[in-house]
Motif scaffolding. Structure first.
Motif, PDB file in Angstrom:
ATOM      1  N   ALA A 121     101.197 126.677  31.728  1.00 55.91           N
ATOM      2  CA  ALA A 121     100.523 125.732  32.616  1.00 55.91           C
ATOM      3  C   ALA A 121      99.037 125.622  32.310  1.00 55.91           C
ATOM      4  N   THR A 166     105.435 114.551  33.468  1.00 59.17           N
ATOM      5  CA  THR A 166     106.670 114.061  32.865  1.00 59.17           C
ATOM      6  C   THR A 166     107.517 113.308  33.896  1.00 59.17           C
ATOM      7  N   PHE A 177     108.510 114.279  37.544  1.00 60.06           N
ATOM      8  CA  PHE A 177     107.478 114.389  38.572  1.00 60.06           C
ATOM      9  C   PHE A 177     106.907 113.029  38.962  1.00 60.06           C
ATOM     10  N   MET A 183     108.047 125.042  41.131  1.00 62.78           N
ATOM     11  CA  MET A 183     108.345 123.709  40.623  1.00 62.78           C
ATOM     12  C   MET A 183     107.239 122.717  40.944  1.00 62.78           C
ATOM     13  N   ALA A 232     104.125 123.211  36.016  1.00 67.00           N
ATOM     14  CA  ALA A 232     104.431 122.432  34.810  1.00 67.00           C
ATOM     15  C   ALA A 232     103.382 122.668  33.725  1.00 67.00           C
ATOM     16  N   ASP A 233     103.770 122.412  32.491  1.00 62.53           N
ATOM     17  CA  ASP A 233     102.846 122.570  31.365  1.00 62.53           C
ATOM     18  C   ASP A 233     101.573 121.757  31.599  1.00 62.53           C
ATOM     19  N   TRP A 274      99.249 122.160  33.868  1.00 61.13           N
ATOM     20  CA  TRP A 274      98.851 121.943  35.261  1.00 61.13           C
ATOM     21  C   TRP A 274      97.871 123.001  35.776  1.00 61.13           C
TER      22      TRP A 274
END
Length: 302
Positions: free
Chosen positions: A115, A126, A129, A193, A197-198, A200
């Motif tokens: 993240a 993505t 989301f 969740m 995320a990557d 973030w």
């Protein structure tokens, strides 16, 4: 010969003149660690165009030379950070705006190190989301003081805690309230969740040494979205201060060199507002911390 990236940074406190630790790409397209040289009339390391590069054996012979900064990276490479600890609802006003009871103990959650993001790269969002049918993309911002651990800590006291801190950065705890709350399950929301995320967790632009920031509870922090101020508070408003958080998180669990702690966000987020304006594609978010600098990242649908 240069030290490895990890060993150079974690040895930096031994270099008396190194105060604002940065990792960057120079004009020769090589990666370096260095001590940011601030331009006149600013303490924002993200504005630095030059840095003093640390080379050689930091425990023996070493030298510091000037190098131009082309692109600032996150202060540590992602794979060097063992854990990314985060604190929920650590400001009274933020707890109140979210309708959450003021916690009696620090609320801990984790982000994966994937993240972590640089101070300037886009924040990828993505398809899962983004808004889909009746599910709204509720992207929110959170500015936070980030603590970087310099030496292992296990079952330490509040009084010992700051001796284990290398320095401080500013971070952006990017949050999707839909996945955090609406799809978070009952009776309590889950964080992973909605926050993991990557990309973030932008952070930086430097690690400012505890030699400069002696008291982390006296710093202004803020968020601007598309240039408009949304959050503006001080770390003095924290429910649990930095020393207690470091001590508390060392209870039965070792904090390791390179671990980072996102210490919670003040009020002013969109969560809890009657008519929230969620972040969307192209929005530019600046998070800032006094005497450290800013991270400025655009939301990018991918």
């Amino acid at each position: 010969m240069r030290f490895t990236l990890a060993s150079v940074l974690l040895a930096l406190p031994l270099v008396a003149s190194a105060q604002r630790f940065v990792r960057f790409i120079s004009t020769d397209n090589k990666e370096y660690y260095g001590d940011a040289i601030l331009p006149a009339n600013t303490a924002d390391a993200s504005k630095s165009k030059q840095a003093r590069v640390i080379t050689g054996d930091i425990l023996g012979d070493f030298k510091i030379t000037n190098q131009a900064i082309k692109t600032l990276l996150s202060p540590l490479p992602n794979e060097r950070v063992r854990t990314v600890r985060c604190v929920g609802f650590n400001y009274v006003a933020h707890s109140m705006e979210a309708g959450v009871a003021i916690p009696g103990w620090p609320i801990l959650f984790y982000k994966p190190w994937t993240a972590l993001n640089t101070p300037s790269d886009p924040i990828p969002v993505t398809a899962g989301f983004q808004t889909q049918g009746n599910f709204t993309s509720e992207m929110d911002y959170e500015t936070e003081l980030v603590v970087i651990i310099k030496k292992a800590a296990f079952n330490i006291s509040d009084e010992e805690a700051l001796d284990h801190v290398l320095g401080y950065s500013v971070g952006h705890d990017v949050s999707h309230r839909g996945w955090q709350i609406e799809r978070g399950g009952e009776p309590q929301p889950q964080y992973s969740m909605g926050k993991g995320a990557d990309g973030w967790a932008p952070w930086g632009p430097a690690i400012v040494s505890t030699n400069i920031i002696k008291d982390p509870q006296t710093l202004n922090l803020w968020t601007k979205v598309n240039g408009v101020m949304q959050q503006n508070d001080t770390t003095a408003s924290m429910i649990f201060g930095v020393a207690h958080l470091v001590s508390f998180f060392s209870m039965g669990t070792t904090l390791l060199p390179g671990d980072v702690i996102f210490t919670g966000t003040p009020s002013g987020v969109q969560l809890g507002k009657t008519n929230p304006t969620w972040l969307t594609n192209g929005d530019v978010v600046e998070v800032g911390l006094e005497n450290v600098g800013t991270c400025t990242n655009a939301i990018k649908y991918t």
